[in-house]
Design a protein around this motif. Structure first.
Motif, PDB file in Angstrom:
ATOM      1  N   LYS A  18       6.928  10.299  -3.638  1.00  0.00           N
ATOM      2  CA  LYS A  18       6.605   9.826  -2.425  1.00  0.00           C
ATOM      3  C   LYS A  18       5.768  10.791  -1.793  1.00  0.00           C
ATOM      4  CE  LYS A  18       9.615   6.030  -2.049  1.00  0.00           C
ATOM      5  NZ  LYS A  18      10.930   5.449  -1.187  1.00  0.00           N
ATOM      6  N   ALA A  19       6.439  11.914  -1.756  1.00  0.00           N
ATOM      7  CA  ALA A  19       5.922  13.024  -1.122  1.00  0.00           C
ATOM      8  C   ALA A  19       4.632  13.653  -1.538  1.00  0.00           C
ATOM      9  CB  ALA A  19       6.946  14.120  -0.747  1.00  0.00           C
ATOM     10  N   GLY A  20       4.451  13.618  -3.036  1.00  0.00           N
ATOM     11  CA  GLY A  20       3.349  14.081  -3.588  1.00  0.00           C
ATOM     12  C   GLY A  20       2.283  13.284  -3.526  1.00  0.00           C
ATOM     13  N   ILE A  21       2.194  12.102  -3.389  1.00  0.00           N
ATOM     14  CA  ILE A  21       1.312  10.910  -3.758  1.00  0.00           C
ATOM     15  C   ILE A  21       0.816  10.802  -1.970  1.00  0.00           C
ATOM     16  CG2 ILE A  21       2.520   8.727  -2.905  1.00  0.00           C
ATOM     17  CD1 ILE A  21      -0.183   8.876  -5.705  1.00  0.00           C
ATOM     18  N   GLY A  43       8.707  14.836  -9.544  1.00  0.00           N
ATOM     19  CA  GLY A  43       8.128  13.673  -9.089  1.00  0.00           C
ATOM     20  C   GLY A  43       7.141  14.236  -8.260  1.00  0.00           C
ATOM     21  N   TRP A  44       7.341  15.355  -7.477  1.00  0.00           N
ATOM     22  CA  TRP A  44       6.009  15.731  -6.587  1.00  0.00           C
ATOM     23  C   TRP A  44       4.805  16.069  -7.353  1.00  0.00           C
ATOM     24  CZ3 TRP A  44       3.208  20.371  -6.019  1.00  0.00           C
ATOM     25  CH2 TRP A  44       2.622  20.494  -4.900  1.00  0.00           C
ATOM     26  N   ARG A  45       5.079  16.745  -8.338  1.00  0.00           N
ATOM     27  CA  ARG A  45       3.786  17.223  -9.201  1.00  0.00           C
ATOM     28  C   ARG A  45       3.277  16.092  -9.891  1.00  0.00           C
ATOM     29  NH1 ARG A  45       7.800  20.796 -11.257  1.00  0.00           N
ATOM     30  NH2 ARG A  45       7.477  22.856 -10.468  1.00  0.00           N
ATOM     31  N   GLU A  46       3.909  15.088 -10.239  1.00  0.00           N
ATOM     32  CA  GLU A  46       3.257  13.640 -10.618  1.00  0.00           C
ATOM     33  C   GLU A  46       2.548  13.013  -9.650  1.00  0.00           C
ATOM     34  OE1 GLU A  46       4.571   9.770 -13.285  1.00  0.00           O
ATOM     35  OE2 GLU A  46       5.595  11.614 -13.563  1.00  0.00           O
ATOM     36  N   GLY A  47       3.389  12.961  -8.368  1.00  0.00           N
ATOM     37  CA  GLY A  47       2.616  12.378  -7.220  1.00  0.00           C
ATOM     38  C   GLY A  47       1.322  13.031  -7.038  1.00  0.00           C
ATOM     39  N   ARG A  48       1.396  14.376  -6.894  1.00  0.00           N
ATOM     40  CA  ARG A  48       0.131  14.939  -6.646  1.00  0.00           C
ATOM     41  C   ARG A  48      -0.969  14.828  -7.770  1.00  0.00           C
ATOM     42  NH1 ARG A  48      -1.516  16.628  -1.845  1.00  0.00           N
ATOM     43  NH2 ARG A  48      -2.362  18.490  -2.637  1.00  0.00           N
ATOM     44  N   TRP A  52      -4.795  13.178  -6.618  1.00  0.00           N
ATOM     45  CA  TRP A  52      -5.839  13.925  -7.185  1.00  0.00           C
ATOM     46  C   TRP A  52      -6.875  12.886  -8.320  1.00  0.00           C
ATOM     47  CZ3 TRP A  52      -2.808  18.644  -8.647  1.00  0.00           C
ATOM     48  CH2 TRP A  52      -2.684  19.595  -7.418  1.00  0.00           C
ATOM     49  N   GLU A  53      -6.179  12.132  -9.039  1.00  0.00           N
ATOM     50  CA  GLU A  53      -7.043  11.247  -9.885  1.00  0.00           C
ATOM     51  C   GLU A  53      -7.365   9.873  -9.214  1.00  0.00           C
ATOM     52  OE1 GLU A  53      -4.405  10.740 -13.348  1.00  0.00           O
ATOM     53  OE2 GLU A  53      -4.600  12.887 -13.595  1.00  0.00           O
ATOM     54  N   GLY A  54      -6.924   9.562  -8.048  1.00  0.00           N
ATOM     55  CA  GLY A  54      -7.209   8.519  -7.150  1.00  0.00           C
ATOM     56  C   GLY A  54      -6.181   7.371  -7.431  1.00  0.00           C
ATOM     57  N   MET A  55      -5.221   7.673  -7.758  1.00  0.00           N
ATOM     58  CA  MET A  55      -4.089   6.500  -8.246  1.00  0.00           C
ATOM     59  C   MET A  55      -3.384   6.367  -6.813  1.00  0.00           C
ATOM     60  SD  MET A  55      -4.490   5.462 -11.270  1.00  0.00           S
ATOM     61  CE  MET A  55      -4.291   6.019 -12.883  1.00  0.00           C
ATOM     62  N   THR A  56      -3.972   6.065  -5.776  1.00  0.00           N
ATOM     63  CA  THR A  56      -3.318   5.564  -4.595  1.00  0.00           C
ATOM     64  C   THR A  56      -3.518   4.192  -4.320  1.00  0.00           C
ATOM     65  OG1 THR A  56      -5.164   6.323  -3.252  1.00  0.00           O
ATOM     66  CG2 THR A  56      -3.496   8.094  -3.378  1.00  0.00           C
ATOM     67  N   GLY A  57      -2.848   3.751  -3.443  1.00  0.00           N
ATOM     68  CA  GLY A  57      -2.803   2.334  -3.023  1.00  0.00           C
ATOM     69  C   GLY A  57      -2.551   1.225  -4.094  1.00  0.00           C
ATOM     70  N   VAL A  58      -3.435   0.274  -4.351  1.00  0.00           N
ATOM     71  CA  VAL A  58      -3.344  -0.663  -5.151  1.00  0.00           C
ATOM     72  C   VAL A  58      -3.776  -0.320  -6.800  1.00  0.00           C
ATOM     73  CG1 VAL A  58      -4.191  -2.938  -6.022  1.00  0.00           C
ATOM     74  CG2 VAL A  58      -3.732  -2.642  -3.535  1.00  0.00           C
ATOM     75  N   SER A  59      -4.504   0.703  -6.685  1.00  0.00           N
ATOM     76  CA  SER A  59      -5.082   1.042  -8.271  1.00  0.00           C
ATOM     77  C   SER A  59      -3.764   1.975  -8.678  1.00  0.00           C
ATOM     78  CB  SER A  59      -6.396   2.008  -8.013  1.00  0.00           C
ATOM     79  OG  SER A  59      -6.161   3.433  -7.095  1.00  0.00           O
TER      80      SER A  59
END
Length: 74
Positions: A18-21, A43-48, A52-59
């Motif tokens: 959650k912190a990374g995303i 988890g932070w690394r995976e979220g970041r 960066w890949e645009g995987m935020t929100g619904v996507s």
């Protein structure tokens, strides 16, 4: 209904994700226990990476570990 305890490392991973995303700094990790800190940073690394890949929100909902999906049988 009984409430199941969650695995602390899974919970730390989820909080780190959650912190990374959301783009927060990795310095915000509050735990000093080595195993939990490692899970949080993973988890932070995976979220970041997902941010960066645009995987935020619904996507990115399929990648979010805090969203639990269950498949109902027909």
């Amino acid at each position: 209904m009984k409430k199941h305890k969650r695995d602390p490392s899974q919970q730390a991973f989820s909080r780190g994700y959650k912190a990374g995303i959301s783009g927060r700094s990795r310095d915000l990790c509050t735990t000093q226990l080595i195993n939990l800190r490692a899970a949080w940073l993973n988890g932070w690394r995976e979220g970041r990476s997902d941010q960066w890949e645009g995987m935020t929100g619904v996507s990115g909902i399929h990648k979010n570990p805090t969203v639990h999906t269950t498949m109902a049988s027909a």
